[in-house]
Design a protein around this motif. Sequence first.
Motif, PDB file in Angstrom:
ATOM      1  N   ASN A 167      60.924 -11.493 -84.395  1.00  0.00           N
ATOM      2  CA  ASN A 167      60.618 -12.928 -84.881  1.00  0.00           C
ATOM      3  C   ASN A 167      59.316 -12.906 -85.312  1.00  0.00           C
ATOM      4  O   ASN A 167      59.378 -13.835 -86.276  1.00  0.00           O
ATOM      5  CB  ASN A 167      61.026 -13.738 -83.391  1.00  0.00           C
TER       6      ASN A 167
ATOM      7  N   HIS B 292      59.073 -11.614 -88.908  1.00  0.00           N
ATOM      8  CA  HIS B 292      60.088 -12.345 -89.741  1.00  0.00           C
ATOM      9  C   HIS B 292      59.170 -13.705 -90.098  1.00  0.00           C
ATOM     10  O   HIS B 292      59.174 -14.050 -91.229  1.00  0.00           O
ATOM     11  CB  HIS B 292      61.420 -12.933 -89.127  1.00  0.00           C
ATOM     12  N   THR B 293      58.729 -14.328 -89.116  1.00  0.00           N
ATOM     13  CA  THR B 293      57.822 -15.704 -89.435  1.00  0.00           C
ATOM     14  C   THR B 293      56.505 -15.027 -90.172  1.00  0.00           C
ATOM     15  O   THR B 293      56.358 -15.761 -91.220  1.00  0.00           O
ATOM     16  CB  THR B 293      57.387 -16.219 -87.936  1.00  0.00           C
TER      17      THR B 293
ATOM     18  N   SER C  82      57.888 -14.700 -93.987  1.00  0.00           N
ATOM     19  CA  SER C  82      58.073 -15.885 -94.487  1.00  0.00           C
ATOM     20  C   SER C  82      56.667 -16.627 -94.871  1.00  0.00           C
ATOM     21  O   SER C  82      56.673 -17.332 -96.017  1.00  0.00           O
ATOM     22  CB  SER C  82      58.856 -16.921 -93.659  1.00  0.00           C
ATOM     23  N   THR C  83      55.645 -16.557 -93.954  1.00  0.00           N
ATOM     24  CA  THR C  83      54.480 -17.288 -94.274  1.00  0.00           C
ATOM     25  C   THR C  83      53.677 -16.664 -95.324  1.00  0.00           C
ATOM     26  O   THR C  83      53.318 -17.567 -96.055  1.00  0.00           O
ATOM     27  CB  THR C  83      53.605 -17.168 -92.861  1.00  0.00           C
TER      28      THR C  83
ATOM     29  N   THR D 261      56.257 -24.845 -79.235  1.00  0.00           N
ATOM     30  CA  THR D 261      57.026 -25.464 -80.429  1.00  0.00           C
ATOM     31  C   THR D 261      58.501 -25.852 -80.176  1.00  0.00           C
ATOM     32  O   THR D 261      58.885 -25.988 -78.927  1.00  0.00           O
ATOM     33  CB  THR D 261      57.212 -24.327 -81.343  1.00  0.00           C
TER      34      THR D 261
END
Length: 313
Positions: free
Chosen positions: A10, A13-14, A17-18, A217
């Motif tokens: 995770n 993946h974040t 994407s960032t 979050t």
Amino acid sequence: MVVIGRCFGNAVHTLQSTIEAANIKVALTTSFRIQDSNLPDKMRQIKDNDIRIIVGSFSEDIAYHVFCEAYRQQIYGLKYVWLLVGDFTSQWWEKSHNFSDCTVQELTEAVNGYFAVNSLNFIVGNSKSTSGLTNEKFEAQYDQKANEMNVRVTRSAHAPQMYDTVWTIALTLQAAANASGGLENFRYENGTVWKSLFFDIMGKLTFQGVSGPVSFTDTGDRRGISAFTRCQNGVMTSVALYYPNNDTLSLNCKECKPLLWTDGRPPADKYSVVIQRSLIDPVAFYTISALCGAGIFLALVFLFFNLLNLRRR
């Protein structure tokens, strides 16, 4: 940039994407299995593609093999930046004789300069947690309880986070009890309602834990401070803290030390060819041009003189 490994899926993946949203190219994403002995081919692929920034998402045991192969193929040093995700034991590469074919000296050379990022697990500064504990008091109570129970254990690096987990549960249950009139009204038959209430409370929950500020979050992940360390001269050194609440990367925190680059600056992320236009000083240009013109004129005069007097003896 290349991402190696499958751990912390995770988070990786974040990260991808960032950085893609920031228009940073991820040139390669790859994984490997030590059992299949395909690590040399994967590392050679990195070198052949001239990839300079390498993000490693693998366990400590795998790291021995990766950096051993990096040493063999010279994928370390001035040209490269390694960033490992996760918390490794202190000076982990010094145990290499149990896990890889490289010597401790070879691995020490290969890992020098690599970065590691992990969740902060202590209070920044001298402030107290919501429980009233400072870093020192928490460690003292931890050791005291272990002695009272006659248990000899090495204090876990994750102990502050586990302590804050219990506090998170307690504060969530307390808020749920206040909102619902008491936990005695809890029924498994209406568990969906309670689950929604718990998530809503945790989404708004914020307190100072012994592992740093605690908040979450919308997806339930902890929003905590990230600590960056770097292997400098064979020692893992704190170099930066990232504060997600205000999206700030601090290189000037109390525990942070200056970054030591081999040539005084970070390495370039790729080989670049720069075409630079060089101009001649106008004074020099006109001076040389005038002298050249005078020389050409004199050459023509001498040529004319020779042709004019060609038949004379």
